[in-house]
Design a protein around this motif. Structure first.
Motif, mmCIF file in Angstrom:
data_model
loop_
_atom_site.group_PDB
_atom_site.id
_atom_site.type_symbol
_atom_site.label_atom_id
_atom_site.label_comp_id
_atom_site.label_asym_id
_atom_site.label_seq_id
_atom_site.Cartn_x
_atom_site.Cartn_y
_atom_site.Cartn_z
ATOM 1 N N LEU A 108 21.195 14.763 18.808
ATOM 2 C CA LEU A 108 20.999 16.086 19.403
ATOM 3 C C LEU A 108 21.678 16.211 20.757
ATOM 4 N N GLN A 109 21.907 15.079 21.426
ATOM 5 C CA GLN A 109 22.593 15.131 22.715
ATOM 6 C C GLN A 109 24.083 15.451 22.576
ATOM 7 N N GLN A 110 24.607 15.361 21.340
ATOM 8 C CA GLN A 110 25.999 15.732 21.104
ATOM 9 C C GLN A 110 26.231 17.234 21.233
ATOM 10 N N ASP A 111 25.146 18.007 21.195
ATOM 11 C CA ASP A 111 25.273 19.461 21.268
ATOM 12 C C ASP A 111 25.937 19.907 22.570
ATOM 13 N N LYS A 112 25.772 19.135 23.631
ATOM 14 C CA LYS A 112 26.387 19.504 24.913
ATOM 15 C C LYS A 112 27.910 19.509 24.814
ATOM 16 N N ALA A 113 28.470 18.539 24.095
ATOM 17 C CA ALA A 113 29.923 18.479 23.927
ATOM 18 C C ALA A 113 30.424 19.673 23.123
ATOM 19 N N ILE A 114 29.650 20.102 22.123
ATOM 20 C CA ILE A 114 30.039 21.268 21.335
ATOM 21 C C ILE A 114 29.979 22.524 22.178
ATOM 22 N N ASP A 115 28.972 22.629 23.041
ATOM 23 C CA ASP A 115 28.899 23.768 23.968
ATOM 24 C C ASP A 115 30.127 23.787 24.878
ATOM 25 N N ASN A 116 30.557 22.608 25.327
ATOM 26 C CA ASN A 116 31.748 22.529 26.183
ATOM 27 C C ASN A 116 32.998 22.953 25.418
ATOM 28 N N ASP A 117 33.073 22.577 24.133
ATOM 29 C CA ASP A 117 34.199 23.017 23.303
ATOM 30 C C ASP A 117 34.248 24.541 23.240
ATOM 31 N N TYR A 118 33.101 25.151 23.022
ATOM 32 C CA TYR A 118 33.042 26.606 22.926
ATOM 33 C C TYR A 118 33.495 27.256 24.229
ATOM 34 N N ALA A 119 33.021 26.734 25.349
ATOM 35 C CA ALA A 119 33.408 27.289 26.648
ATOM 36 C C ALA A 119 34.913 27.162 26.873
ATOM 37 N N ARG A 120 35.487 26.032 26.466
ATOM 38 C CA ARG A 120 36.921 25.826 26.634
ATOM 39 C C ARG A 120 37.717 26.805 25.769
ATOM 40 N N ILE A 121 37.306 26.971 24.525
ATOM 41 C CA ILE A 121 38.009 27.890 23.621
ATOM 42 C C ILE A 121 37.891 29.325 24.123
ATOM 43 N N LEU A 122 36.742 29.667 24.652
ATOM 44 C CA LEU A 122 36.555 31.010 25.206
ATOM 45 C C LEU A 122 37.511 31.254 26.369
ATOM 46 N N ARG A 123 37.648 30.272 27.253
ATOM 47 C CA ARG A 123 38.579 30.408 28.385
ATOM 48 C C ARG A 123 40.013 30.558 27.895
ATOM 49 N N HIS A 124 40.407 29.714 26.954
ATOM 50 C CA HIS A 124 41.767 29.786 26.420
ATOM 51 C C HIS A 124 42.039 31.148 25.780
ATOM 52 N N SER A 125 41.071 31.642 25.031
ATOM 53 C CA SER A 125 41.253 32.909 24.322
ATOM 54 C C SER A 125 41.362 34.074 25.290
ATOM 55 N N LEU A 126 40.552 34.050 26.324
ATOM 56 C CA LEU A 126 40.635 35.117 27.336
ATOM 57 C C LEU A 126 41.990 35.096 28.037
ATOM 58 N N THR A 127 42.512 33.901 28.281
ATOM 59 C CA THR A 127 43.835 33.790 28.900
ATOM 60 C C THR A 127 44.904 34.379 27.991
ATOM 61 N N TYR A 128 44.836 34.051 26.698
ATOM 62 C CA TYR A 128 45.795 34.615 25.740
ATOM 63 C C TYR A 128 45.750 36.138 25.752
ATOM 64 N N MET A 129 44.564 36.693 25.767
ATOM 65 C CA MET A 129 44.421 38.151 25.696
ATOM 66 C C MET A 129 44.930 38.839 26.962
ATOM 67 N N LEU A 130 44.711 38.200 28.111
ATOM 68 C CA LEU A 130 45.172 38.776 29.369
ATOM 69 C C LEU A 130 46.698 38.736 29.480
ATOM 70 N N GLU A 131 47.280 37.687 28.922
ATOM 71 C CA GLU A 131 48.730 37.533 29.011
ATOM 72 C C GLU A 131 49.479 38.399 28.013
ATOM 73 N N ASP A 132 48.844 38.692 26.873
ATOM 74 C CA ASP A 132 49.525 39.452 25.821
ATOM 75 C C ASP A 132 48.476 40.199 25.001
ATOM 76 N N THR A 133 48.440 41.505 25.116
ATOM 77 C CA THR A 133 47.438 42.297 24.405
ATOM 78 C C THR A 133 47.579 42.180 22.895
ATOM 79 N N ARG A 134 48.736 41.767 22.409
ATOM 80 C CA ARG A 134 48.907 41.583 20.976
ATOM 81 C C ARG A 134 48.091 40.407 20.447
ATOM 82 N N GLN A 135 47.607 39.577 21.372
ATOM 83 C CA GLN A 135 46.812 38.405 20.990
ATOM 84 C C GLN A 135 45.320 38.718 20.855
ATOM 85 N N ILE A 136 44.933 39.955 21.166
ATOM 86 C CA ILE A 136 43.503 40.262 21.215
ATOM 87 C C ILE A 136 42.824 40.020 19.873
ATOM 88 N N GLY A 137 43.402 40.545 18.798
ATOM 89 C CA GLY A 137 42.776 40.395 17.485
ATOM 90 C C GLY A 137 42.614 38.944 17.077
#
Length: 239
Positions: free
Chosen positions: A159-188
């Motif tokens: 169950l302590q592995q859940d923290k690493a998965i939460d970190n993965d989600y946060a990282r992907i969210l940051r990357h995705s927001l960067t993609y969307m800000l740089e190119d609106t065609r990436q939003i979808g």
């Protein structure tokens, strides 16, 4: 699987009926684990045929949940189990809800593949999901093994592995927001990646719940709202 520790946990008074329920639970766990594996493979490879098989499997998962639930209620009402037998039935009623929800999340990931109509996510985005998916699949598999073995110590480690998965989600969210800000065609495409990552994060939460139920089954303590340190004390016998 029939020789697992949990399959011999209940008393002789309930041997036949509880044995059948336990086997059904383990079959349901195996089915949903494969459903998640296939959903991730379908998403990573863009495999629509495999995605459709994942969607079609969901009805079987729901049938397992209803069948197991009905048998557990029957035992509670007609046989009024006590002690470890009662704890096992209550644990099963809890765990099948989380297993069914994981199946729903796998189905939703597969439906994203079926609904794709434009350009697929880029290789970096796919790699992010693949990495997070691998971690999530391992956690789920180990959570189910800890339940089958009734191993509280293993459950705590998993169950302590859940923290690493939460970190993965946060990282992907940051990357995705960067993609969307740089190119609106990436939003979808970026929103699709965010949704799949969120689904995997929720699978991690359900796997954590399964581990907590394993501790309850093994030790007899409800640890739903306990900290990791409190759970360590319960498992080590220092409660």
């Amino acid at each position: 699987m029939l020789q697992s520790k949990i399959a011999g946990h209940y008393s002789q008074a309930y041997d036949t009926q509880l044995h059948g329920i336990v086997i059904r639970v383990l079959e349901m766990c195996s089915l949903v684990k494969k459903q998640l594996d296939d959903a991730l493979s379908a998403f990573i490879d863009g495999d629509r045929e495999l995605a459709q098989r994942v969607v079609d499997t969901d009805r079987r998962v729901n049938t397992y949940e209803v069948d197991i639930d009905e048998h557990c209620i029957d035992i509670l009402v007609r046989r009024q189990p006590a002690a470890s037998d009662l704890r096992l039935v209550l644990t099963i009623l809890k765990i099948i809800n989380d297993i069914e929800r994981i199946g729903d999340l796998a189905e939703s990931i597969a439906r994203h593949v079926l609904q794709e109509s434009g350009e697929r996510p880029n290789s970096a985005q796919i790699n992010d999901i693949e990495e997070m998916g691998t971690r999530t699949r391992i956690m789920l598999r180990q959570a189910l093994e800890s339940f089958e073995k009734m191993d509280a110590a293993d459950a705590l480690d998993v169950l302590q592995q859940d923290k690493a998965i939460d970190n993965d989600y946060a990282r992907i969210l940051r990357h995705s927001l960067t993609y969307m800000l740089e190119d609106t065609r990436q939003i979808g495409r970026s929103m699709e990646i965010i949704w799949v990552a969120r689904a995997l994060e929720r699978v991690g939460d359900h796997a954590r719940n399964i581990c907590q139920y394993s501790i309850f089954l093994s030790k007899g303590y409800n640890v739903t709202h306990s900290s990791d340190d409190e759970m360590k004390n319960i498992i080590s016998g220092n409660d």
